[in-house]
Design a protein around this motif. Structure first.
Motif, mmCIF file in Angstrom:
data_model
loop_
_atom_site.group_PDB
_atom_site.id
_atom_site.type_symbol
_atom_site.label_atom_id
_atom_site.label_comp_id
_atom_site.label_asym_id
_atom_site.label_seq_id
_atom_site.Cartn_x
_atom_site.Cartn_y
_atom_site.Cartn_z
ATOM 1 N N ASN A 87 0.843 -1.205 0.000
ATOM 2 C CA ASN A 87 0.000 0.000 0.000
ATOM 3 C C ASN A 87 0.875 1.251 0.000
ATOM 4 O O ASN A 87 2.087 1.178 0.204
ATOM 5 C CB ASN A 87 -0.954 -0.002 1.210
ATOM 6 C CG ASN A 87 -0.229 0.000 2.539
ATOM 7 O OD1 ASN A 87 0.671 0.810 2.768
ATOM 8 N ND2 ASN A 87 -0.607 -0.902 3.429
ATOM 9 N N ALA A 88 0.200 2.385 -0.223
ATOM 10 C CA ALA A 88 0.803 3.699 0.027
ATOM 11 C C ALA A 88 0.206 4.169 1.343
ATOM 12 O O ALA A 88 -0.987 3.940 1.599
ATOM 13 C CB ALA A 88 0.445 4.654 -1.099
ATOM 14 N N ALA A 89 1.017 4.790 2.185
ATOM 15 C CA ALA A 89 0.502 5.179 3.509
ATOM 16 C C ALA A 89 1.037 6.549 3.895
ATOM 17 O O ALA A 89 2.085 6.991 3.409
ATOM 18 C CB ALA A 89 0.912 4.131 4.545
ATOM 19 N N GLY A 90 0.303 7.207 4.785
ATOM 20 C CA GLY A 90 0.742 8.497 5.310
ATOM 21 C C GLY A 90 1.618 8.255 6.538
ATOM 22 O O GLY A 90 1.224 7.554 7.462
ATOM 23 N N GLY A 91 2.805 8.831 6.538
ATOM 24 C CA GLY A 91 3.741 8.600 7.647
ATOM 25 C C GLY A 91 3.373 9.414 8.881
ATOM 26 O O GLY A 91 3.069 10.607 8.775
ATOM 27 N N PHE A 102 -9.014 12.160 3.720
ATOM 28 C CA PHE A 102 -7.785 12.061 4.508
ATOM 29 C C PHE A 102 -8.119 12.523 5.924
ATOM 30 O O PHE A 102 -9.166 13.132 6.179
ATOM 31 C CB PHE A 102 -6.688 12.952 3.886
ATOM 32 C CG PHE A 102 -6.125 12.396 2.602
ATOM 33 C CD1 PHE A 102 -5.334 11.262 2.597
ATOM 34 C CD2 PHE A 102 -6.387 13.024 1.381
ATOM 35 C CE1 PHE A 102 -4.813 10.746 1.412
ATOM 36 C CE2 PHE A 102 -5.869 12.517 0.191
ATOM 37 C CZ PHE A 102 -5.089 11.375 0.206
ATOM 38 N N GLU A 103 -7.231 12.255 6.860
ATOM 39 C CA GLU A 103 -7.488 12.541 8.265
ATOM 40 C C GLU A 103 -7.303 14.035 8.559
ATOM 41 O O GLU A 103 -6.685 14.757 7.788
ATOM 42 C CB GLU A 103 -6.503 11.735 9.138
ATOM 43 C CG GLU A 103 -6.515 10.261 8.859
ATOM 44 C CD GLU A 103 -5.943 9.869 7.492
ATOM 45 O OE1 GLU A 103 -4.951 10.478 7.049
ATOM 46 O OE2 GLU A 103 -6.508 8.951 6.864
ATOM 47 N N THR A 104 -7.789 14.455 9.723
ATOM 48 C CA THR A 104 -7.493 15.819 10.180
ATOM 49 C C THR A 104 -6.195 15.771 10.985
ATOM 50 O O THR A 104 -5.818 14.699 11.511
ATOM 51 C CB THR A 104 -8.607 16.370 11.089
ATOM 52 O OG1 THR A 104 -8.619 15.570 12.292
ATOM 53 C CG2 THR A 104 -9.971 16.317 10.416
ATOM 54 N N VAL A 124 -0.675 5.661 8.447
ATOM 55 C CA VAL A 124 -2.129 5.477 8.246
ATOM 56 C C VAL A 124 -2.438 5.188 6.791
ATOM 57 O O VAL A 124 -1.739 5.680 5.897
ATOM 58 C CB VAL A 124 -2.976 6.739 8.595
ATOM 59 C CG1 VAL A 124 -3.392 6.783 10.014
ATOM 60 C CG2 VAL A 124 -2.318 8.019 8.111
ATOM 61 N N GLY A 125 -3.517 4.462 6.577
ATOM 62 C CA GLY A 125 -3.949 4.185 5.211
ATOM 63 C C GLY A 125 -5.379 3.684 5.192
ATOM 64 O O GLY A 125 -6.038 3.614 6.242
ATOM 65 N N MET A 126 -5.851 3.355 3.984
ATOM 66 C CA MET A 126 -7.267 2.998 3.808
ATOM 67 C C MET A 126 -7.445 1.587 3.244
ATOM 68 O O MET A 126 -8.452 1.311 2.593
ATOM 69 C CB MET A 126 -7.929 4.005 2.859
ATOM 70 C CG MET A 126 -7.770 5.458 3.270
ATOM 71 S SD MET A 126 -8.483 6.553 2.034
ATOM 72 C CE MET A 126 -7.826 8.150 2.568
ATOM 73 N N SER A 129 4.022 7.502 1.197
ATOM 74 C CA SER A 129 3.843 8.366 0.017
ATOM 75 C C SER A 129 3.742 9.829 0.403
ATOM 76 O O SER A 129 3.869 10.705 -0.463
ATOM 77 C CB SER A 129 2.588 7.945 -0.733
ATOM 78 O OG SER A 129 1.498 7.958 0.168
ATOM 79 N N ASN A 130 3.466 10.101 1.655
ATOM 80 C CA ASN A 130 3.324 11.492 2.140
ATOM 81 C C ASN A 130 3.433 11.427 3.654
ATOM 82 O O ASN A 130 3.225 10.367 4.251
ATOM 83 C CB ASN A 130 1.943 12.041 1.736
ATOM 84 C CG ASN A 130 0.797 11.175 2.263
ATOM 85 O OD1 ASN A 130 0.512 10.103 1.705
ATOM 86 N ND2 ASN A 130 0.184 11.594 3.329
ATOM 87 N N MET A 131 3.759 12.544 4.260
ATOM 88 C CA MET A 131 3.641 12.589 5.715
ATOM 89 C C MET A 131 2.178 12.940 5.993
ATOM 90 O O MET A 131 1.532 13.676 5.240
ATOM 91 C CB MET A 131 4.621 13.593 6.325
ATOM 92 C CG MET A 131 6.086 13.177 6.170
ATOM 93 S SD MET A 131 6.462 11.453 6.660
ATOM 94 C CE MET A 131 6.354 11.558 8.439
HETATM 95 N N1 HPA Z 1 -3.949 8.940 4.922
HETATM 96 C C1 HPA Z 1 -4.716 7.882 4.583
HETATM 97 N N2 HPA Z 1 -4.439 7.077 3.579
HETATM 98 C C2 HPA Z 1 -3.335 7.320 2.863
HETATM 99 C C3 HPA Z 1 -2.483 8.399 3.156
HETATM 100 C C4 HPA Z 1 -2.808 9.261 4.247
HETATM 101 O O1 HPA Z 1 -2.099 10.237 4.560
HETATM 102 N N3 HPA Z 1 -1.472 8.362 2.253
HETATM 103 C C5 HPA Z 1 -1.696 7.285 1.461
HETATM 104 N N4 HPA Z 1 -2.831 6.651 1.817
#
Ligand code: HPA
Length: 279
Positions: free
Chosen positions: A118-122, A198-200, A215-217, A240-242
């Motif tokens: 997955n791609a996830a937010g750090g 996306f989250e707050t 975090v991710g979905m 993929s992003n903070m």
């Molecule tokens: N939040 C949730 N899902 C994501 C994110 C994120 O920042 N980046 C990639 N998937």
């Protein structure tokens, strides 16, 4: 009471028969479900067959930009592997079944191992964009559990143990490959939310105190289903992003997809070595 995803499904049996007839003695042992930005890992692999999802009865088209809808059979050094290019998500609003089907299909065609990417937010302070994270464990904050409902599969327990939902041996193997190939692999806890928003920043601060590294979905429902039916699972996130608030930039799906590109060379080496080493 409605059925859970763990049901006897003629479409899965029929799809597995279709693939077995097509691939004959080419028995895959491992499957990969590609998350955002991961589909290009297949370009370095020996592709034996490509089957569009619409030709496989139990699979459905993905609806997310950048996700292709194709199943690949690839040759590894001593076996074969399946690569699912494109996954379904809970936020699509179609329930758990489309998410569960690829996992159940892997099992039905005889795979023993599943790699979820997955791609996830750090969230973790020690993470940077482009890092790869081996998922050690997860937190299910999707607001629902894919295993709720009548379980028709006698092979899956009603109350699955989740102490080792991500296989320790596969994690160790990934770390060994990382060391040998000088690919830095971080480790951490993946927290899954339903999305699609996306989250707050306040939510991210809350998840940080609860032990989340990223975090991710996605990923969590597939890992829970795989665990319930006995597949050995490895999870790998590309940061993929903070996450919101840690990054001062607004978040976008385009950024998520683009920021994994720089890590593609490492992803490709890691995946191809994993496929060659997992037995
Ligand atoms: N939040 C949730 N899902 C994501 C994110 C994120 O920042 N980046 C990639 N998937």
């Amino acid at each position: 009471m409605s059925d859970s995803v763990l049901k006897i499904d003629p479409n899965i049996t029929e799809s597995a028969e279709f693939l077995r007839a097509r691939w004959k003695d080419k028995q895959p042992t491992t499957a990969i479900i590609c998350g955002s930005g991961w589909a290009k890992i297949s370009s370095g692999l020996t592709i034996i067959d490509e089957v569009p999802y619409h030709e496989i009865k139990c699979l459905s088209q993905t609806t997310i930009d950048g996700h292709i809808s194709k199943l690949l059979l690839v040759k590894t050094s001593n076996s074969y592997a399946l690569i699912f290019l494109g996954r379904r998500h809970y936020y699509e609003g179609v329930g758990w079944d489309p998410i569960a089907k690829p996992v159940l299909l892997c099992n039905e065609v005889g795979c023993k191992n599943l790699i979820l990417t997955n791609a996830a937010g750090g969230i973790s302070d020690s993470f940077d964009v482009g890092d790869l994270m081996i998922i050690e464990d997860h937190i299910n904050f999707m607001g629902h559990n894919p295993l709720i409902g009548k379980n028709q599969l006698s092979t899956a327990p009603r109350f699955p143990d989740q102490t080792e939902i991500y296989c320790h041996k596969l994690q160790a193997l990934a770390k060994k490959i990382g060391e040998e190939k000088t690919i830095t692999l971080k480790t951490g806890i993946y927290l899954a939310l339903s999305g699609p928003a996306f989250e707050t920043p306040a939510e991210i601060r809350a998840y940080q105190t609860q032990g989340a590294s990223a975090v991710g979905m996605s990923t969590v429902p597939e890992a829970m289903i795989a665990n319930a039916i006995g597949l050995k699972t490895l999870g790998i996130s590309c940061i993929s992003n903070m996450a919101a608030g840690i990054s001062k930039q607004p978040l976008s799906h385009e950024e998520v997809a683009e920021n994994t590109t720089g890590t593609l060379p490492q992803m490709k080496i890691l995946i191809s070595k994993l496929l060659d080493s997992i037995t």
